[in-house]
Design a protein around this motif. Structure first.
Motif, short mmCIF file in Angstrom:
data_model
loop_
_atom_site.label_atom_id
_atom_site.label_comp_id
_atom_site.label_asym_id
_atom_site.label_seq_id
_atom_site.Cartn_x
_atom_site.Cartn_y
_atom_site.Cartn_z
N ASN A 66 0.81 -1.21 0.00
CA ASN A 66 0.00 0.00 0.00
C ASN A 66 0.85 1.27 0.00
N LEU A 67 2.03 1.21 0.64
CA LEU A 67 2.84 2.42 0.79
C LEU A 67 3.28 2.98 -0.56
N GLU A 68 3.47 2.12 -1.55
CA GLU A 68 3.88 2.57 -2.88
C GLU A 68 2.78 3.30 -3.63
N HIS A 69 1.56 3.32 -3.08
CA HIS A 69 0.44 4.01 -3.73
C HIS A 69 0.39 5.50 -3.38
N TYR A 70 1.33 5.97 -2.57
CA TYR A 70 1.38 7.39 -2.22
C TYR A 70 2.55 8.05 -2.95
N HIS A 71 2.38 9.33 -3.26
CA HIS A 71 3.50 10.07 -3.84
C HIS A 71 4.66 10.10 -2.84
N ARG A 72 5.86 10.19 -3.38
CA ARG A 72 7.06 10.16 -2.55
C ARG A 72 7.00 11.17 -1.41
N HIS A 73 6.49 12.36 -1.69
CA HIS A 73 6.46 13.40 -0.66
C HIS A 73 5.41 13.11 0.42
N ASP A 74 4.45 12.20 0.15
CA ASP A 74 3.44 11.85 1.14
C ASP A 74 3.85 10.69 2.02
N VAL A 75 4.86 9.93 1.62
CA VAL A 75 5.27 8.76 2.40
C VAL A 75 5.66 9.13 3.84
N PRO A 76 6.47 10.18 4.08
CA PRO A 76 6.78 10.53 5.47
C PRO A 76 5.53 10.85 6.30
N ARG A 77 4.55 11.47 5.67
CA ARG A 77 3.31 11.80 6.38
C ARG A 77 2.56 10.53 6.78
N VAL A 78 2.50 9.56 5.89
CA VAL A 78 1.85 8.28 6.20
C VAL A 78 2.58 7.58 7.33
N LEU A 79 3.91 7.52 7.24
CA LEU A 79 4.68 6.81 8.26
C LEU A 79 4.62 7.50 9.62
N LYS A 80 4.58 8.83 9.62
CA LYS A 80 4.43 9.54 10.90
C LYS A 80 3.05 9.29 11.49
N GLY A 81 2.08 9.03 10.63
CA GLY A 81 0.76 8.62 11.10
C GLY A 81 0.82 7.26 11.79
N PHE A 82 1.62 6.35 11.24
CA PHE A 82 1.81 5.05 11.89
C PHE A 82 2.42 5.23 13.27
N VAL A 83 3.45 6.06 13.34
CA VAL A 83 4.09 6.34 14.63
C VAL A 83 3.06 6.89 15.61
N HIS A 84 2.20 7.78 15.13
CA HIS A 84 1.19 8.43 15.97
C HIS A 84 0.21 7.43 16.58
N VAL A 85 -0.25 6.45 15.80
CA VAL A 85 -1.30 5.55 16.29
C VAL A 85 -0.75 4.33 17.04
N LEU A 86 0.57 4.11 16.98
CA LEU A 86 1.15 2.95 17.66
C LEU A 86 1.37 3.22 19.15
N LYS A 87 1.18 2.17 19.95
CA LYS A 87 1.54 2.23 21.35
C LYS A 87 3.07 2.28 21.45
N PRO A 88 3.62 2.71 22.59
CA PRO A 88 5.08 2.89 22.69
C PRO A 88 5.89 1.64 22.35
N GLN A 89 5.39 0.45 22.65
CA GLN A 89 6.11 -0.79 22.35
C GLN A 89 5.69 -1.38 20.99
N GLY A 90 4.93 -0.62 20.22
CA GLY A 90 4.36 -1.14 18.98
C GLY A 90 5.33 -1.18 17.82
N PHE A 91 4.86 -1.79 16.74
CA PHE A 91 5.69 -1.90 15.53
C PHE A 91 4.83 -1.78 14.29
N ALA A 92 5.49 -1.37 13.20
CA ALA A 92 4.85 -1.33 11.89
C ALA A 92 5.47 -2.41 11.02
N HIS A 93 4.63 -3.11 10.29
CA HIS A 93 5.05 -4.18 9.39
C HIS A 93 4.70 -3.74 7.97
#
Length: 200
Positions: A66-93
């Motif tokens: 799914n990550l490849e479906h965003y423009h390059r400049h939007d990828v950091p925004r998507v990933l920071k969203g992952f960081v935002h919704v994860l619990k402190p011990q969480g991970f992104a796959h």
């Protein structure tokens, strides 16, 4: 939605809950985020807007092709969203096409862009489909969001994950795909063993 005491995984752009998640998510509560209402997602949301939702609520974020479906400049925004919704011990796959492997394979086999790279359960996949999105689906749906707007090598995917705030990234390659596990804090031994991650 979230049941207290149960681990939860947010499946970003997974289209349907009927598509099985990897075995490591057995026992997790599976919540679906998608921009398309057809799959009846738990969160009807553009992943670029995750930072506007509640923070620290998921143990894992699963994002497959799914990550490849965003423009390059939007990828950091998507990933920071992952960081935002994860619990402190969480991970992104994260799973994405391996552009380096695709290019090497195409060159080694002397393939033209419209030649079939491999056969999938959904049908033949051309080199162009991996680079720019599955043409048949884009044509059938009329939805440009199915197009690929950027791409990754293992080195680049690791870099953008670290830049987004993940402190430890395990990235592996195989079958024309990169699979990365990105942690907000380095995982403990029990977590590493449960996820079959190497030491270090």
């Amino acid at each position: 939605m979230n049941h207290p005491g149960k681990r939860t995984v947010l499946n970003v752009g997974g289209s349907s809950r009927n598509i099985a998640l990897p075995a490591i998510y057995a026992g997790y509560e599976h919540l679906l985020l998608d921009i398309d209402p057809k799959g009846q997602p738990d969160l009807l949301c553009d992943a670029r807007e995750l930072q506007t939702t509640a923070a620290a609520r998921f143990d894992a974020v699963y994002c497959s092709h799914n990550l490849e479906h965003y423009h390059r400049h939007d990828v950091p925004r998507v990933l920071k969203g992952f960081v935002h919704v994860l619990k402190p011990q969480g991970f992104a796959h994260i799973r994405v096409p391996d552009l380096m492997a695709v290019m090497k394979e195409a060159l080694a086999r002397g393939l033209e862009p419209d030649d079939v790279l491999y056969q999938s359960p959904a049908g033949p996949i051309q080199v162009l489909d991996v680079l720019y999105g599955w043409g048949m689906e884009i044509e059938r749906s009329g939805v440009d969001f199915y197009a690929h707007k950027t791409g990754f090598s293992r080195k680049l995917l690791t870099k953008v994950l670290i830049d987004a705030g993940f402190r430890k990234v395990y990235a592996t390659i195989g079958s024309l795909e990169i699979s990365a596990m990105a942690f907000l804090v380095p995982p403990d031994e029990a977590t590493r063993k449960a996820l079959n991650l190497p030491e270090g």
